[in-house]
Every structure is written in structure tokens, then in C-alpha cells.
Motif scaffolding. Structure first.
Motif, PDB file in Angstrom:
ATOM      1  N   LYS B   2     -24.718 -54.153  27.626  1.00 59.00           N
ATOM      2  CA  LYS B   2     -23.556 -55.275  28.238  1.00 59.00           C
ATOM      3  C   LYS B   2     -22.753 -54.290  29.473  1.00 59.00           C
ATOM      4  O   LYS B   2     -22.377 -53.277  28.951  1.00 59.00           O
ATOM      5  CB  LYS B   2     -22.716 -55.757  27.325  1.00 59.00           C
ATOM      6  N   GLU B   4     -19.561 -55.001  31.717  1.00 57.78           N
ATOM      7  CA  GLU B   4     -18.182 -55.579  32.079  1.00 57.78           C
ATOM      8  C   GLU B   4     -17.688 -55.204  33.335  1.00 57.78           C
ATOM      9  O   GLU B   4     -17.169 -54.031  33.246  1.00 57.78           O
ATOM     10  CB  GLU B   4     -17.474 -55.751  30.766  1.00 57.78           C
ATOM     11  N   THR B  34     -21.810 -64.344  33.280  1.00 59.50           N
ATOM     12  CA  THR B  34     -20.512 -65.050  33.496  1.00 59.50           C
ATOM     13  C   THR B  34     -19.922 -64.400  34.546  1.00 59.50           C
ATOM     14  O   THR B  34     -19.711 -63.144  35.008  1.00 59.50           O
ATOM     15  CB  THR B  34     -19.589 -64.895  32.072  1.00 59.50           C
ATOM     16  N   TRP B  35     -19.528 -65.433  35.399  1.00 59.72           N
ATOM     17  CA  TRP B  35     -18.662 -65.003  36.654  1.00 59.72           C
ATOM     18  C   TRP B  35     -17.271 -65.760  36.626  1.00 59.72           C
ATOM     19  O   TRP B  35     -17.307 -67.103  36.517  1.00 59.72           O
ATOM     20  CB  TRP B  35     -19.574 -65.504  37.717  1.00 59.72           C
ATOM     21  N   MET B  36     -16.344 -65.010  36.598  1.00 57.17           N
ATOM     22  CA  MET B  36     -14.997 -65.503  36.307  1.00 57.17           C
ATOM     23  C   MET B  36     -14.066 -65.191  37.706  1.00 57.17           C
ATOM     24  O   MET B  36     -13.611 -63.920  37.460  1.00 57.17           O
ATOM     25  CB  MET B  36     -14.458 -65.114  34.931  1.00 57.17           C
ATOM     26  N   PRO B  37     -13.623 -65.866  38.481  1.00 57.10           N
ATOM     27  CA  PRO B  37     -12.993 -65.535  39.751  1.00 57.10           C
ATOM     28  C   PRO B  37     -11.313 -65.497  39.085  1.00 57.10           C
ATOM     29  O   PRO B  37     -11.001 -66.491  38.100  1.00 57.10           O
ATOM     30  CB  PRO B  37     -13.122 -66.431  40.653  1.00 57.10           C
ATOM     31  N   SER B  60     -19.241 -63.391  24.909  1.00 63.23           N
ATOM     32  CA  SER B  60     -18.296 -64.060  24.427  1.00 63.23           C
ATOM     33  C   SER B  60     -17.133 -64.291  25.495  1.00 63.23           C
ATOM     34  O   SER B  60     -17.088 -65.415  26.367  1.00 63.23           O
ATOM     35  CB  SER B  60     -17.729 -63.375  23.333  1.00 63.23           C
ATOM     36  N   SER B  61     -16.213 -63.859  25.517  1.00 63.35           N
ATOM     37  CA  SER B  61     -15.092 -63.906  26.394  1.00 63.35           C
ATOM     38  C   SER B  61     -15.183 -63.663  27.844  1.00 63.35           C
ATOM     39  O   SER B  61     -15.818 -62.505  28.394  1.00 63.35           O
ATOM     40  CB  SER B  61     -13.842 -62.939  26.155  1.00 63.35           C
ATOM     41  N   PRO B  62     -15.112 -64.488  28.980  1.00 65.10           N
ATOM     42  CA  PRO B  62     -14.985 -64.361  30.172  1.00 65.10           C
ATOM     43  C   PRO B  62     -13.903 -63.527  30.788  1.00 65.10           C
ATOM     44  O   PRO B  62     -13.953 -63.029  31.783  1.00 65.10           O
ATOM     45  CB  PRO B  62     -15.201 -65.965  30.879  1.00 65.10           C
ATOM     46  N   ILE B  63     -12.957 -63.643  29.928  1.00 64.30           N
ATOM     47  CA  ILE B  63     -11.465 -62.753  30.167  1.00 64.30           C
ATOM     48  C   ILE B  63     -11.493 -61.567  29.464  1.00 64.30           C
ATOM     49  O   ILE B  63     -11.797 -61.601  28.256  1.00 64.30           O
ATOM     50  CB  ILE B  63     -10.296 -63.821  29.676  1.00 64.30           C
ATOM     51  N   LEU B  64     -11.228 -60.474  30.140  1.00 61.73           N
ATOM     52  CA  LEU B  64     -11.189 -59.314  29.674  1.00 61.73           C
ATOM     53  C   LEU B  64     -10.031 -58.270  29.896  1.00 61.73           C
ATOM     54  O   LEU B  64      -9.438 -58.700  30.803  1.00 61.73           O
ATOM     55  CB  LEU B  64     -12.616 -58.460  30.434  1.00 61.73           C
ATOM     56  N   ASN B  65      -9.852 -57.604  29.112  1.00 60.85           N
ATOM     57  CA  ASN B  65      -8.553 -56.519  29.195  1.00 60.85           C
ATOM     58  C   ASN B  65      -8.989 -55.195  29.660  1.00 60.85           C
ATOM     59  O   ASN B  65      -8.425 -54.294  30.236  1.00 60.85           O
ATOM     60  CB  ASN B  65      -7.567 -56.162  28.045  1.00 60.85           C
ATOM     61  N   ARG B  84      -7.233 -50.015  33.284  1.00 60.73           N
ATOM     62  CA  ARG B  84      -8.102 -50.883  32.616  1.00 60.73           C
ATOM     63  C   ARG B  84      -9.391 -50.722  32.367  1.00 60.73           C
ATOM     64  O   ARG B  84     -10.254 -51.497  32.003  1.00 60.73           O
ATOM     65  CB  ARG B  84      -7.479 -52.369  33.146  1.00 60.73           C
TER      66      ARG B  84
END
Lengths: 364, 181
Positions: B2, B4, B34-37, B60-65, B84
Motif C-alpha cells: 500500500k 499512502e 482512493t482520491w480524497m481532495p 479503509s480510511s481515505p483520511i490519514l494522519n 506527518r
């Protein structure tokens, strides 16, 4: 038009528009608002009025949109609107009228931060509004919560099916994350719009012009309170049937879970990652994801509450679904909440920290 | 496997479209994506960023830290995302927008002078494809062939004559990216 049945990449909002055209939707009435404007924009680009004959209209307001849905639904048509939180708040009167007059229709809410005009970033703070019936009177609407672009596409047809099966408005409760992100999606196959004859046959209650029968009257007004009470009793019987038959949810690693997350929509996606991180540390975390927020998977959560040490409700709001979980759990185990507000979306590590500090450390 | 990825810079640098082309290329590789703007008022003249996740398995999550790979195109984005990046991760930056270069020692850092190269090519719009070319040199997530396929898919047909130029830009990015000691 994206007419191939192969896998494509698109935004959740775009998937809703394509799915609507494909599932024989007769009309869309909406007013632009971020973060859902791509629904109306995609429909305008696709021009379905030239292909399937679907009407797409930018109404003058959200109030107008929902009343156009009321009118279209009253004639037995598969019609829908979409908006985001402040716009959906404006529609509540119309939704309540539809619930009382038993008019089917689909309302998509791609939620953003509130209260008020709020922000344009994602939120899940319309949970209570949607699941309790946001307008006046004793009513509920079916609420579906998609957690992926695929479900944004799949739930459009499902919403119409449920709306017509029970003659009720259905809300798809999404948010800015699921609406704006792109993922792989397989669009549903094309289904033609129903013919006038099919509408007459399937919707004998619809106001389609009288032909050798009594008038069909669809109204939400009755001057006789006893009549209105009887109608309310009918509605309540219908809601009970929906609660028995239409609960939908998904479970993830609940078999051996010591702790349970309950989360829907984008919060469930973020929580999946939190579960992965927890499991790496040896913490047995599982999740129940309600797909229908109303009817709520009360019975299953009740069962799971007998097996786990504690439950945490992950919501992108101040804690709204937690009341439904507490109602299911009946005090057997501790139920906590973690969420962010106003358009701030929690990250997976934040959730892991919340799980540890709010739940695990407290319960051991 | 994967990856990210965060791509971050100024609005107008083609950050979102670069992410979109990367996402489509991954789709053609048969991968999950997954593409998250980041969307919102901050895009109007401000910073823009997009999270692209490419994976063999379900995402899973499109939002990452935190991220495996960061493509950083201006100073505010470096300030925000340098801390980050996962230890051992990859940081790529364009020198033009960076006044204070990254300082972390636990990352593999690459520099690409894509803005200069775009100016040399007399085409500032090729900037994001030069950066993408550089990214794919050091992180071969997708093949050039699939990037070209993605360009054909995402560009409106009236712009298809620009594909050779984009290919040239991708190759230029391949050539000019270099490891920073």
C-alpha cells in the motif's frame, strides 16, 4: 455518458447522478450547495432528458425542490432531490408533509459542518434530524448511510425501492468525505423508466388522472383529529413493519472483539483504519456499521453488548447516535463517544487514542 | 503493498489533477485506489492538497494522519506535512517554492526542479506532469504506459493533442529528480 459496465473512478456525488439515470429515475429537482453540487452538475452534463427522458431541474430554492419531489412522487414517479445540511434543514416541512401523505421520494443529504450555514467541510451532525423525522409530527423516514462511492451508487435504486414499497420518503445520509472522494465504482445496469401503465399498476394510490375510479387524494391535512389519529396509527404500524424488516448493517471483526466501535458512513471508514492499528497492537477491536440509521440495528447491538467489554460511538458530531446505542445496550456495558465537529474530520490515530483513553484505560 | 501519498502545493499547480491522473493510472494497474481532495475556501489562492492511496487490498480510511510518500510543492505544505511522513518514508519537493528545505534525517528525500524545467520547456502547465514523472521514477507505483492511458481518459478529447507534450514532461521528470544527501 459513462455507459460501459466496466470499473470506473468517480466521486461519490457523481456516482449518485449516474446511478439515478441508470435506475429509471424520472426527475431530479435541486439547488446547488457545497459539498454536493456535483450531483446536479453531473446530471446537467449527462443530459438524461435527451436519453431516458429524466427531468433535471435547478429549482429556485430547496423549499421549491422538495415540493417538486412531493408533486412528482404523488404521481407515482421516481423523483429525488439532493442538498447539504442547511439546505436539507429547509426541506424538513416538505419531508414531513410527504411522510403524512405517504409520498415516496429520495432526499440525498451530503452533510457539512453546522449549525447554521456552518462550513463546507464534512460532518455527520444531521443524524438526529434525519433519524427522528426532522419536521413536525410523529413520523420517521428510512435513512441509508453509504460508506463508499460504490454504496453511493448502489443505494439510489435501493432507496427508490424502499420508498415505493413503504410509500415513504427515504434519506441517503452521506457527507463531504464520501461525496468528494473518488473511488472505483461499478455502475448499476440500465433500467428503463417505468411507463405510465406500469406506474398506474404499481401505484394505485397515485394521482395520475381518474379513470373509472374514485379520486385519489394525497394530503397531509385532516380537520378531524380522530381521522388523523387513525392515520397516525396506520403510519406507526408501517414504521413498526419497517423496523422489523429493513434493518441493515455490516460487521467487521466482531467475532473475537473485546471492544466494539459503532460508526457509520465516513466515520466507519476512518474507524476501519483505527481497527487495523489497534489489532497491530494486540487490541481486539471490532466494528458494527449501521447501514440503515433508521431503522437502527438495535437488536444486534444488544446482542453484541453481551459479548464486549465496552462500546465507543465514533461520529463526526457531538454525540448523536450514542443515544441509540445506549438504548440498545440498556446499561450492560459502558458506551463512550468520540467525534469532531464543525467540519473537522478525525484521523485514524485520533480515534485510536480516543479508544485507549476513553474506553480501554477506563475499563481495563 | 500500500502507498499512502499526499500531494500538496498551491492552488493552480495542478495538484488535484496530478493526483487524479495517478489515481486513474493505478486503476488501470488493477489496484484499489482512493482520491480524497482537501476541498473548500482554502483552495482559492491558498494551498491545495490531495491524498491518493494505492493498494493491492481494500482501502479503509481515505483520511490519514501520516503518509508513506509526500510530494511537496510549496513552503506552507512542507511546514504542514514534513512531520506527518512515516519514518523511512519518501519526501519529494520542488525547490522553487521551498525557502527552508526539509530537515528530517529519517526520510529519503528527493529534490526536483520541476518549475525550472517547465520554464525551460516553455510550458508552465507541464509542471505537474514533470513532478509526477519524478515521483514515478523513485516510487514506481504505476507504469508510464498506464499514465498515458490515464491522460487519455481524464483529458477532454480536444486536449488529446497535448498528450505527447505530457509524455515529454513525464520523461523530463524521470531525468531531473535527484536524491538529496
Amino acid at each position: 455518458m459513462a455507459d460501459k459496465n466496466d470499473i470506473i473512478l468517480m466521486k461519490g456525488n457523481e456516482a449518485i447522478a449516474h446511478a439515478a439515470i441508470r435506475c429509471g429515475c424520472d426527475g431530479f429537482f435541486g439547488y446547488p450547495i457545497t459539498p454536493q453540487s456535483e450531483i446536479l452538475e453531473t446530471l446537467a452534463l449527462e443530459k438524461p432528458w435527451e436519453t431516458t427522458g429524466m427531468v433535471v431541474l435547478q429549482a429556485e430554492s430547496e423549499v421549491a425542490s422538495i415540493n417538486m419531489v412531493y408533486g412528482g412522487g404523488a404521481t407515482g414517479k421516481r423523483v429525488m432531490t439532493s442538498s447539504s445540511s442547511p439546505g436539507v434543514a429547509l426541506m424538513q416541512e416538505g419531508i414531513s408533509y410527504m411522510a403524512c401523505a405517504e409520498i415516496p421520494g429520495l432526499i440525498v443529504n451530503v452533510q457539512r459542518g453546522g449549525p447554521g450555514l456552518g462550513t463546507i467541510q464534512p460532518s455527520q451532525s444531521d443524524y438526529i434530524q434525519c433519524t427522528r423525522g426532522g419536521g413536525n409530527g410523529d413520523y420517521n423516514v428510512i435513512v441509508l448511510a453509504p460508506a463508499s462511492v460504490q454504496e453511493m451508487a448502489d443505494f439510489v435504486d435501493l432507496s427508490f425501492t424502499l420508498a415505493f414499497r413503504y410509500r415513504t420518503p427515504v434519506i441517503m445520509l452521506s457527507d463531504g468525505v464520501i461525496g468528494q472522494m473518488m473511488e472505483k465504482v461499478v455502475l448499476p445496469p440500465f433500467k428503463p423508466r417505468r411507463t405510465e401503465e406500469e406506474v398506474r399498476k404499481e401505484c394505485p394510490w397515485a394521482t395520475v388522472g381518474r379513470k373509472n375510479r374514485k379520486n385519489n387524494i394525497l394530503t397531509s391535512l385532516d380537520f378531524d383529529p380522530y381521522n388523523m389519529e387513525r392515520h397516525n396509527q396506520d403510519l406507526q404500524r408501517k414504521y413498526k413493519e419497517i423496523m422489523q424488516k429493513e434493518v441493515r448493517f455490516e460487521e467487521e471483526q466482531t467475532e473475537d472483539a473485546d471492544y466494539l466501535i459503532v460508526a457509520f458512513g465516513s466515520a466507519a471508514r476512518i474507524s476501519q483504519k483505527a481497527i487495523e492499528l489497534c489489532r497491530k497492537e494486540g487490541i481486539k477491536m471490532g466494528m458494527l456499521r449501521p447501514i440503515t440509521l433508521w431503522p437502527f440495528p438495535t437488536e444486534r447491538i444488544k446482542e453484541l453488548s453481551r459479548k464486549v467489554k465496552g462500546i465507543i460511538s465514533i461520529e463526526i458530531n457531538a454525540g448523536q447516535m450514542i443515544f441509540d446505542i445506549q438504548n440498545a445496550v440498556e446499561g450492560r456495558v459502558s458506551v463512550k463517544h468520540y467525534g469532531r465537529m464543525g467540519g473537522v474530520v478525525p484521523t485514524p490515530d485520533e480515534i485510536v487514542n480516543a479508544l485507549k483513553s476513553n474506553l480501554i484505560n477506563e475499563l481495563g | 503493498m500500500k502507498n499512502e501519498i499526499i500531494i500538496a502545493g498551491f492552488d493552480g499547480q495542478g495538484v488535484l489533477s496530478m493526483g487524479k491522473i495517478l489515481a486513474y493510472s493505478a486503476l488501470f494497474e488493477g489496484k484499489e485506489v482512493t482520491w480524497m481532495p482537501s476541498y473548500g475556501p482554502e483552495q482559492r489562492g491558498g494551498t491545495a492538497n490531495v491524498t491518493v492511496i494505492v493498494s493491492e487490498d481494500r482501502i479503509s480510511s481515505p483520511i490519514l494522519n501520516e503518509y508513506d510518500t509526500a510530494v511537496i510543492l510549496n513552503q506552507p505544505s512542507l511546514d504542514k506535512f514534513e512531520e506527518r511522513i512515516k519514518p523511512g518514508g519518501v519526501l519529494i519537493y520542488d525547490s522553487y517554492g521551498i525557502s527552508t528545505p526539509p530537515t528530517r534525517k529519517d526520510l529519503t528525500i528527493y529534490r526536483i526542479d520541476a518549475m525550472d524545467a517547465a520554464a525551460e520547456m516553455d510550458n508552465v502547465k507541464a509542471f505537474n506532469m514533470i513532478v509526477l514523472g519524478g515521483l514515478l521514477k523513485v516510487c514506481p507505483i504505476v507504469s508510464l504506459e498506464n499514465v498515458l492511458k490515464a491522460l487519455r481518459k481524464t483529458l477532454p478529447e480536444r486536449h488529446h493533442h497535448l498528450i505527447p507534450l505530457n509524455e515529454e514532461a513525464l520523461k523530463r521528470g524521470h531525468e531531473i529528480i535527484y536524491h538529496v544527501e
